[in-house]
Every structure is written in C-alpha cells, then in structure tokens.
Write an enzyme that holds these catalytic residues in place. Sequence first.
Site, PDB file in Angstrom:
ATOM      1  N   TYR A   1       1.209  -1.308   0.033  1.00 10.87           N
ATOM      2  CA  TYR A   1       0.174   0.008   0.028  1.00 10.87           C
ATOM      3  C   TYR A   1       0.886   1.224  -0.063  1.00 10.87           C
ATOM      4  O   TYR A   1       0.399   2.207  -0.721  1.00 10.87           O
ATOM      5  CB  TYR A   1      -1.020   0.076   1.113  1.00 10.87           C
ATOM      6  CG  TYR A   1      -1.966   1.100   1.292  1.00 10.87           C
ATOM      7  CD1 TYR A   1      -3.188   1.488   0.425  1.00 10.87           C
ATOM      8  CD2 TYR A   1      -1.619   2.215   2.235  1.00 10.87           C
ATOM      9  CE1 TYR A   1      -3.828   2.284   0.658  1.00 10.87           C
ATOM     10  CE2 TYR A   1      -2.354   3.367   2.339  1.00 10.87           C
ATOM     11  CZ  TYR A   1      -3.483   3.352   1.457  1.00 10.87           C
ATOM     12  OH  TYR A   1      -4.312   4.216   1.806  1.00 10.87           O
TER      13      TYR A   1
ATOM     14  N   LYS B   1       1.107   4.301  -2.678  1.00 14.07           N
ATOM     15  CA  LYS B   1       0.427   5.901  -2.627  1.00 14.07           C
ATOM     16  C   LYS B   1       1.757   6.556  -2.842  1.00 14.07           C
ATOM     17  O   LYS B   1       1.640   7.849  -3.369  1.00 14.07           O
ATOM     18  CB  LYS B   1       0.089   5.990  -1.078  1.00 14.07           C
ATOM     19  CG  LYS B   1      -1.211   5.229  -0.821  1.00 14.07           C
ATOM     20  CD  LYS B   1      -2.341   5.594  -1.649  1.00 14.07           C
ATOM     21  CE  LYS B   1      -3.697   5.137  -1.619  1.00 14.07           C
ATOM     22  NZ  LYS B   1      -4.919   5.320  -2.310  1.00 14.07           N
TER      23      LYS B   1
HETATM   24  N1  LIG Z   1      -9.725   5.542   5.115  1.00 10.08           N
HETATM   25  C1  LIG Z   1      -8.527   6.352   5.299  1.00 10.08           C
HETATM   26  O1  LIG Z   1      -8.053   6.234   6.440  1.00 10.08           O
HETATM   27  C2  LIG Z   1      -7.608   6.706   4.266  1.00 10.08           C
HETATM   28  C3  LIG Z   1      -6.370   7.202   4.334  1.00 10.08           C
HETATM   29  C4  LIG Z   1      -5.696   7.695   3.547  1.00 10.08           C
HETATM   30  C5  LIG Z   1      -5.961   7.176   2.133  1.00 10.08           C
HETATM   31  N2  LIG Z   1      -7.295   6.647   1.870  1.00 10.08           N
HETATM   32  C6  LIG Z   1      -7.552   6.056   0.652  1.00 10.08           C
HETATM   33  O2  LIG Z   1      -8.903   6.677   0.216  1.00 10.08           O
HETATM   34  C7  LIG Z   1      -9.512   5.968  -0.700  1.00 10.08           C
HETATM   35  C8  LIG Z   1     -10.849   5.389  -0.259  1.00 10.08           C
HETATM   36  O3  LIG Z   1     -10.657   4.621   0.990  1.00 10.08           O
HETATM   37  P1  LIG Z   1     -11.938   4.308   1.977  1.00 10.08           P
HETATM   38  O4  LIG Z   1     -11.340   4.327   3.368  1.00 10.08           O
HETATM   39  O5  LIG Z   1     -13.161   5.279   1.709  1.00 10.08           O
HETATM   40  O6  LIG Z   1     -12.135   2.599   1.242  1.00 10.08           O
HETATM   41  P2  LIG Z   1     -13.613   2.180   1.176  1.00 10.08           P
HETATM   42  O7  LIG Z   1     -13.317   0.779   1.176  1.00 10.08           O
HETATM   43  O8  LIG Z   1     -14.468   2.417   2.187  1.00 10.08           O
HETATM   44  O9  LIG Z   1     -13.882   2.633  -0.228  1.00 10.08           O
HETATM   45  C9  LIG Z   1     -13.120   2.468  -1.363  1.00 10.08           C
HETATM   46  C10 LIG Z   1     -14.344   2.361  -2.627  1.00 10.08           C
HETATM   47  O10 LIG Z   1     -13.449   1.758  -3.577  1.00 10.08           O
HETATM   48  C11 LIG Z   1     -14.195   0.805  -4.370  1.00 10.08           C
HETATM   49  N3  LIG Z   1     -12.971  -0.101  -5.164  1.00 10.08           N
HETATM   50  C12 LIG Z   1     -12.195  -0.676  -4.667  1.00 10.08           C
HETATM   51  N4  LIG Z   1     -11.370  -1.478  -5.622  1.00 10.08           N
HETATM   52  C13 LIG Z   1     -11.954  -1.007  -6.899  1.00 10.08           C
HETATM   53  C14 LIG Z   1     -11.862  -1.010  -8.084  1.00 10.08           C
HETATM   54  N5  LIG Z   1     -10.709  -1.953  -8.551  1.00 10.08           N
HETATM   55  N6  LIG Z   1     -12.294  -0.332  -9.089  1.00 10.08           N
HETATM   56  C15 LIG Z   1     -13.328   0.569  -8.679  1.00 10.08           C
HETATM   57  N7  LIG Z   1     -13.518   0.821  -7.394  1.00 10.08           N
HETATM   58  C16 LIG Z   1     -13.209  -0.131  -6.758  1.00 10.08           C
HETATM   59  C17 LIG Z   1     -14.809   0.130  -3.434  1.00 10.08           C
HETATM   60  O11 LIG Z   1     -15.866  -0.950  -3.609  1.00 10.08           O
HETATM   61  C18 LIG Z   1     -15.001   1.068  -2.349  1.00 10.08           C
HETATM   62  O12 LIG Z   1     -16.636   1.418  -2.906  1.00 10.08           O
HETATM   63  C19 LIG Z   1      -8.516   4.654  -1.030  1.00 10.08           C
HETATM   64  O13 LIG Z   1      -7.895   4.960  -2.178  1.00 10.08           O
HETATM   65  C20 LIG Z   1      -7.635   4.584   0.330  1.00 10.08           C
HETATM   66  O14 LIG Z   1      -6.313   4.257   0.025  1.00 10.08           O
HETATM   67  C21 LIG Z   1      -8.093   6.259   2.904  1.00 10.08           C
END
Ligand SMILES: NC(=O)c1ccc[n+]([C@@H]2O[C@H](COP(=O)([O-])OP(=O)(O)OC[C@H]3O[C@@H](n4cnc5c(N)ncnc54)[C@H](O)[C@@H]3O)[C@@H](O)[C@H]2O)c1
Length: 256
Positions: free
Chosen positions: A152, A156
């Site tokens: 991961y 990023k």
């Molecule tokens: N939650 C956190 O603390 C956090 C922190 C830093 C970065 N992020 C990043 O934010 C983004 C969203 O994270 P989140 O926590 O909302 O996650 P989440 O799992 O709640 O939502 C992610 C969404 O992406 C969709 N998805 C996954 N794989 C996919 C694919 N191959 N094609 C299309 N859609 C796809 C999922 O179905 C889901 O609806 C991610 O890129 C994650 O790395 C999250």
Amino acid sequence: MTGRVEGKVAVIVGAARGIGKGIALRFMKEGASLVLADSDAAYGQATADELGVPFIHIDISKMEDAEAAVALALATFGRLDIVVQNAGIYPWQLIENTSPDDWDRVMAVNLRGSFNAARAALVPMKAQGSGRMLFTSSITGPHVTSPGHGHYSATKAGINGFIRSAALEFSGYGITVNGVEPGNILTEGMQEQRGAAFIQNMENAIPLGRLGTPRDVANAFLFLASDDASYITGTTIVVDGGQLLPEGADFRILPS
Ligand SMILES: NC(=O)c1ccc[n+]([C@@H]2O[C@H](COP(=O)([O-])OP(=O)(O)OC[C@H]3O[C@@H](n4cnc5c(N)ncnc54)[C@H](O)[C@@H]3O)[C@@H](O)[C@H]2O)c1
C-alpha cells in the site's frame, strides 16, 4: 451551497462508499453533474440512486473499464471536466506474508488504476483544452507508515510521483493534476480492514483528537476541483488532523 463546481462534469471512481461517496455528496451540493464508478455493483448503484446520478460498474485496474466510465460521462453530459481516482484497497499484510499476486493486486488497483483513470480522461480533456485530474493518495507511503502497509505504501508514494509527471506532461493542455493525502479517516473500508485497537491507536496519534470524516477529505478535493485552484498543479494536500506533526509519541506532554 456556493456552486464551486457549478456546471462541471465529474467522474468519481471508488464512489460507492467512504471517502469517494463523501466527494460525490460534496461535489453534487456544489453544482457538479456526476458519474459514479465502482467495483461494488450493489453499493455503487445504491449510492447513485440516493444521489440520482448515473452509475457504472467497473474495475479501475482495467483500462477498458476506465474508458467506459469516461465514455458514460461524455454520452450523458457531452464533456468531462473532473476525474477523481479515489478507488483503493488496503489489505493489512506483513511483507513476509505478501505473495507476488497480493502485491500485484494492490499495485493494479491503486497505482495502475490511477494511470488508467488519467489516460482515459486525457482524451476528452486534451480535446477541450481543460480538465482537473485528482487522486486519493495517503500520508501512508509518502510520509509515514506502519507494519502491514508495504504494498500500500509503495502505491501511494507512486501515485505522488505520477501526479508530478502527469502535471508536467499535461500542463500544455490546460489540465491540472493534484492529489489529497488523507490521514486516518473513519470509513467502511477502515472499519473492515483495521481493528478497533488500530483505530484507537491512530486516534491517540492525532493532535486534533479525532479520526477524519469523508467530508473533511472531500473539502480538499472540492478546493482542488474549483476555480480557486486553477494555478495549482503537481501537488498534494495533507488532510490528517495534524497527525504528521509530532516528533515524539506523547506529544501532549510539555517540557517540565
Ligand atoms: N480511510 C482512510 O483512513 C484512508 C487514508 C488514506 C487514504 N485512503 C484512501 O482513500 C481511498 C478510499 O478509501 P476508503 O477508506 O473510503 O475505502 P472504502 O473501502 O470504504 O471505499 C473504497 C471504494 O473503492 C471501491 N473500489 C475498490 N476497488 C476498486 C476497483 N478495482 N475499481 C473500482 N472501485 C473500487 C470500493 O468498492 C469502495 O466503494 C483509497 O484510495 C484509500 O487508499 C483512505
């Protein structure tokens, strides 16, 4: 509502829930026309129905799926102003337990997915002579990390490098390319992928005293998508409640 993206057409990838849904809600309130894309058909359709916008079931790791999402926006609205590549996966896995296939899948969704979204959106944006490409990066990888985040973190950090290259290459076409680096945001994915102890540990490490919300992150995306950010390209905004700041573990202790 202040209409900060009034009349703009946006494709949001990974929009079914979590941060992506937060971005969709925020952009919609501020006047954008949306196409939502996600690999979870049921969740994605439910979110799209809630917002009354089109949905397309895609896997962003596949170029043809990224192109299909862009094509739907063009067929529905006749243009594409903003693409947000927010889809990402973050399975918790120590490096010693990560197989090459595990590694490849995280790369394919998070990193190749970002390339695919940019490559697909480039075609209409270049023709229009304008566009905003936005990516969800993370503080994990570019700045900090913790055990279990090898693949991961690599994706990023890679997204940030890609943002800079794309920003440079597309600057002559009137397209800006930027990203947001969330800290720890309370989402469905976070609750599924990380235990309560991890979440509590992160909360203890955040000077502002709470995990972020999808809306906190969406506000930064909204700024980057708006006219206010027209002279910003090739950069990222940290949205982490101050989590990157402390030099020591117990940052609330003052020197005695
Ligand atoms: N939650 C956190 O603390 C956090 C922190 C830093 C970065 N992020 C990043 O934010 C983004 C969203 O994270 P989140 O926590 O909302 O996650 P989440 O799992 O709640 O939502 C992610 C969404 O992406 C969709 N998805 C996954 N794989 C996919 C694919 N191959 N094609 C299309 N859609 C796809 C999922 O179905 C889901 O609806 C991610 O890129 C994650 O790395 C999250």
